[in-house]
Scaffold this motif. Structure first.
Motif, mmCIF file in Angstrom:
data_model
loop_
_atom_site.group_PDB
_atom_site.id
_atom_site.type_symbol
_atom_site.label_atom_id
_atom_site.label_comp_id
_atom_site.label_asym_id
_atom_site.label_seq_id
_atom_site.Cartn_x
_atom_site.Cartn_y
_atom_site.Cartn_z
ATOM 1 N N ARG A 106 0.878 -1.374 -0.020
ATOM 2 C CA ARG A 106 -0.027 -0.042 0.090
ATOM 3 C C ARG A 106 0.760 1.345 -0.024
ATOM 4 N NH1 ARG A 106 -5.047 -1.803 0.923
ATOM 5 N NH2 ARG A 106 -6.123 0.363 1.356
ATOM 6 N N ALA A 107 1.966 0.996 -0.399
ATOM 7 C CA ALA A 107 2.978 2.374 -0.609
ATOM 8 C C ALA A 107 3.538 2.313 -2.043
ATOM 9 C CB ALA A 107 4.022 2.139 0.427
ATOM 10 N N GLY A 108 3.356 1.674 -2.855
ATOM 11 C CA GLY A 108 3.693 1.760 -4.329
ATOM 12 C C GLY A 108 4.765 1.085 -4.558
ATOM 13 N N ASN A 109 5.286 0.152 -3.771
ATOM 14 C CA ASN A 109 6.692 -0.513 -3.706
ATOM 15 C C ASN A 109 6.486 -1.871 -4.510
ATOM 16 O OD1 ASN A 109 8.000 1.640 -2.699
ATOM 17 N ND2 ASN A 109 7.551 0.814 -0.483
ATOM 18 N N CYS A 110 5.535 -2.643 -4.035
ATOM 19 C CA CYS A 110 5.472 -4.172 -4.469
ATOM 20 C C CYS A 110 4.827 -4.362 -5.578
ATOM 21 C CB CYS A 110 4.801 -4.901 -3.252
ATOM 22 S SG CYS A 110 2.839 -4.335 -3.245
ATOM 23 N N GLN A 111 4.126 -3.282 -6.219
ATOM 24 C CA GLN A 111 3.285 -3.519 -7.487
ATOM 25 C C GLN A 111 2.054 -4.486 -7.390
ATOM 26 O OE1 GLN A 111 5.859 -3.264 -10.875
ATOM 27 N NE2 GLN A 111 6.871 -1.928 -10.129
ATOM 28 N N THR A 112 1.718 -5.163 -6.253
ATOM 29 C CA THR A 112 0.709 -6.132 -6.241
ATOM 30 C C THR A 112 -0.440 -5.518 -6.705
ATOM 31 O OG1 THR A 112 1.693 -7.042 -4.131
ATOM 32 C CG2 THR A 112 -0.585 -7.528 -4.676
ATOM 33 N N CYS A 113 -0.742 -4.169 -6.420
ATOM 34 C CA CYS A 113 -2.212 -3.445 -6.865
ATOM 35 C C CYS A 113 -2.232 -2.919 -8.298
ATOM 36 C CB CYS A 113 -2.617 -2.489 -5.975
ATOM 37 S SG CYS A 113 -1.393 -0.965 -5.894
ATOM 38 N N LEU A 114 -1.145 -3.427 -9.044
ATOM 39 C CA LEU A 114 -1.058 -2.764 -10.384
ATOM 40 C C LEU A 114 -2.376 -2.889 -11.189
ATOM 41 C CD1 LEU A 114 1.152 -1.588 -12.114
ATOM 42 C CD2 LEU A 114 1.258 -3.940 -13.050
ATOM 43 N N HIS A 115 -2.844 -1.871 -11.776
ATOM 44 C CA HIS A 115 -4.191 -1.799 -12.614
ATOM 45 C C HIS A 115 -3.549 -1.054 -13.978
ATOM 46 C CE1 HIS A 115 -6.293 -3.489 -9.629
ATOM 47 N NE2 HIS A 115 -7.574 -3.350 -10.547
ATOM 48 N N ARG A 116 -4.440 -0.923 -14.972
ATOM 49 C CA ARG A 116 -4.070 -0.261 -16.190
ATOM 50 C C ARG A 116 -5.337 0.883 -16.662
ATOM 51 N NH1 ARG A 116 -4.787 -1.467 -22.038
ATOM 52 N NH2 ARG A 116 -6.021 -3.294 -21.347
ATOM 53 N N ALA A 117 -4.828 2.046 -16.892
ATOM 54 C CA ALA A 117 -5.919 2.997 -17.068
ATOM 55 C C ALA A 117 -6.069 2.845 -18.885
ATOM 56 C CB ALA A 117 -5.334 4.566 -16.837
ATOM 57 N N ILE A 118 -7.386 2.836 -19.238
ATOM 58 C CA ILE A 118 -7.729 2.588 -20.439
ATOM 59 C C ILE A 118 -8.386 4.035 -21.157
ATOM 60 C CG2 ILE A 118 -7.673 0.195 -20.857
ATOM 61 C CD1 ILE A 118 -10.942 0.543 -20.648
ATOM 62 N N GLU A 119 -8.670 4.973 -20.351
ATOM 63 C CA GLU A 119 -8.988 6.244 -20.660
ATOM 64 C C GLU A 119 -8.505 7.072 -19.499
ATOM 65 O OE1 GLU A 119 -13.163 6.833 -21.392
ATOM 66 O OE2 GLU A 119 -13.259 5.096 -22.872
ATOM 67 N N GLY A 120 -7.892 8.441 -19.682
ATOM 68 C CA GLY A 120 -7.380 9.238 -19.124
ATOM 69 C C GLY A 120 -5.751 8.912 -18.656
ATOM 70 N N ALA A 121 -5.243 9.927 -17.968
ATOM 71 C CA ALA A 121 -3.641 9.632 -17.506
ATOM 72 C C ALA A 121 -3.638 9.738 -15.987
ATOM 73 C CB ALA A 121 -2.870 10.824 -18.153
ATOM 74 N N PRO A 122 -3.059 8.505 -15.611
ATOM 75 C CA PRO A 122 -2.689 8.568 -14.168
ATOM 76 C C PRO A 122 -1.627 9.434 -13.825
ATOM 77 C CG PRO A 122 -2.519 6.136 -15.139
ATOM 78 C CD PRO A 122 -2.582 7.335 -16.307
ATOM 79 N N PRO A 123 -1.845 10.023 -12.602
ATOM 80 C CA PRO A 123 -0.550 11.161 -12.261
ATOM 81 C C PRO A 123 0.724 10.421 -12.050
ATOM 82 C CG PRO A 123 -2.157 10.603 -10.330
ATOM 83 C CD PRO A 123 -2.759 9.762 -11.568
ATOM 84 N N PRO A 124 1.864 11.061 -12.333
ATOM 85 C CA PRO A 124 3.049 10.602 -12.817
ATOM 86 C C PRO A 124 3.581 9.935 -11.218
ATOM 87 C CG PRO A 124 3.025 12.617 -13.455
ATOM 88 C CD PRO A 124 1.829 12.717 -12.985
ATOM 89 N N GLU A 125 3.286 10.346 -10.158
ATOM 90 C CA GLU A 125 3.683 9.379 -8.896
ATOM 91 C C GLU A 125 3.136 8.133 -8.749
ATOM 92 O OE1 GLU A 125 0.387 12.608 -7.753
ATOM 93 O OE2 GLU A 125 2.193 12.296 -9.168
ATOM 94 N N SER A 126 1.848 7.935 -9.339
ATOM 95 C CA SER A 126 1.464 6.592 -9.365
ATOM 96 C C SER A 126 2.073 5.651 -10.282
ATOM 97 C CB SER A 126 -0.222 6.516 -9.653
ATOM 98 O OG SER A 126 -0.298 7.010 -11.046
ATOM 99 N N GLN A 127 2.927 6.083 -11.479
ATOM 100 C CA GLN A 127 3.606 5.276 -12.171
ATOM 101 C C GLN A 127 5.196 5.089 -11.802
ATOM 102 O OE1 GLN A 127 2.648 7.362 -15.975
ATOM 103 N NE2 GLN A 127 1.201 5.328 -16.341
ATOM 104 N N SER A 128 5.467 5.742 -10.705
ATOM 105 C CA SER A 128 6.889 5.586 -10.383
ATOM 106 C C SER A 128 7.595 4.313 -10.268
ATOM 107 C CB SER A 128 7.383 6.227 -8.891
ATOM 108 O OG SER A 128 8.561 6.306 -8.547
ATOM 109 N N GLY A 129 8.589 3.853 -10.678
ATOM 110 C CA GLY A 129 9.089 2.259 -10.544
ATOM 111 C C GLY A 129 8.699 1.612 -11.817
ATOM 112 N N LEU A 130 7.669 1.995 -12.676
ATOM 113 C CA LEU A 130 7.295 1.226 -13.565
ATOM 114 C C LEU A 130 8.117 1.434 -14.903
ATOM 115 C CD1 LEU A 130 3.490 1.662 -13.477
ATOM 116 C CD2 LEU A 130 4.759 0.133 -12.396
ATOM 117 N N THR A 131 8.169 0.457 -15.921
ATOM 118 C CA THR A 131 9.055 0.549 -16.908
ATOM 119 C C THR A 131 8.315 1.516 -17.951
ATOM 120 O OG1 THR A 131 7.923 -1.257 -18.153
ATOM 121 C CG2 THR A 131 9.592 -1.766 -16.766
#
Length: 318
Positions: A35-60
């Protein structure tokens, strides 16, 4: 209040609330751990709209290009429509346009469907009937081709192979779902060298990536390695040789395991030897059978390549 939609279901999102908190309050079964953005267990995908940059930190870079984000730290600033990470999208009806031989055991299948957003190098699910479905990578380009193109190896006892050889003709109807996969060009520096390494029909996604890189004006050197068991398995050779002659930054290297072939050699060993002087600068795309891809990924990493610079598409038997 920012609008949040999960699949086709509206979800109330309160001010200051994370997407994960909103999903849980709405009764959605959303996995999570740190629940802190480290383990990526909760990963989802946005098909409309842009997630804020901080919610994509650590992703490829590829994951970011596909809209993946971490709901546990995502507080949207604009409307979002999201799906689980493995959601393949709706099934679409498709029509066979052409089936053509590329080699003695590989055919090029081209199908047409309704608008189908994808990136060259991703893969789709081809559905002939409910209990006959296979994943195939795309060699086509959405901005250049009015069809989806796949390169399919024909197996003597394969059900899909028999369907392609005996029953499928232009006009035949089937379904597709997807796309999936992160083996595509977005996120690569245009000055960075590219090494595209594959065997057999692993050429299909590499061909798509090559076309996309050239269309987007890639300026670094592009080295395409294609291997096969014997020279009969090396297809599109004339086209790729001609392309390499007309493009200053493209090299095409082919090799067959058959020692009597005109291009003899193990493509993985050949590629590794060629790449050693520039491992730390190059972006790698590896496509083909599981043994080849895993071995190359391990050997490139052990020799000095960054795992973040390696994208792959592993072909597993049906």
């Amino acid at each position: 209040m920012t609008r949040l939609t999960y699949k086709d279901r509206p979800v109330e999102l309160s001010p200051g609330e994370t997407v994960l908190e909103a999903l849980e309050r709405a009764g959605v079964d959303a996995p999570s751990s740190c629940r802190a953005g480290n383990c990526q267990t909760c990963l989802h995908r946005a098909i409309e709209g842009a997630p804020p940059p901080e919610s994509q930190s650590g992703l490829t870079a590829a994951q970011k290009a596909l809209g993946f984000f971490l709901p546990c730290v995502c507080r949207p600033t604009e409307p979002l429509t999201i799906v689980p990470p493995d959601d393949a999208g709706a099934r679409l009806e498709a029509t066979v346009r052409a089936i053509e031989p590329l080699s003695h055991d590989v055919v090029r299948l081209r199908i047409e469907t309704t608008p189908f957003p994808y990136r060259p190098g991703q893969f789709i699910e081809l559905i002939a009937e409910e209990d006959l479905r296979r994943h195939y990578s795309l060699a086509s380009h959405p901005e250049e081709d009015p069809f989806l193109e796949m390169h399919i190896r024909l197996h003597p006892n394969g059900r899909m192979s028999r369907r392609l050889m005996v029953e499928m003709k232009p006009g035949h109807r089937l379904h597709v779902a997807g796309p999936r996969g992160t083996c595509f060009y977005e996120g690569v520096d245009q000055e960075q060298p590219l090494a595209l390494i594959g065997a057999g029909t692993g050429l299909a996604p590499l061909y798509g990536v090559l076309r996309d890189a050239l269309r987007q004006g890639h300026r670094g050197e592009i080295r395409l390695y294609h291997g096969a068991r014997d020279s009969k398995g090396l297809y599109l050779t004339e086209e790729l040789q001609a392309l390499a002659q007309t493009r200053d930054n493209v090299r095409y290297i082919a090799a067959a395991l058959d020692p009597n072939a005109p291009f003899g050699g193990d493509i993985s060993a050949l590629a590794l030897a060629e790449e050693k002087p520039r491992l730390t600068q190059t972006a790698y795309f590896l496509c083909g059978g599981e043994n080849l891809v895993r071995r190359l990924k391990r050997d490139l990493f052990m020799a000095g390549a960054s795992m973040k610079a390696i994208r792959s598409d592993v072909f597993s038997p049906a």
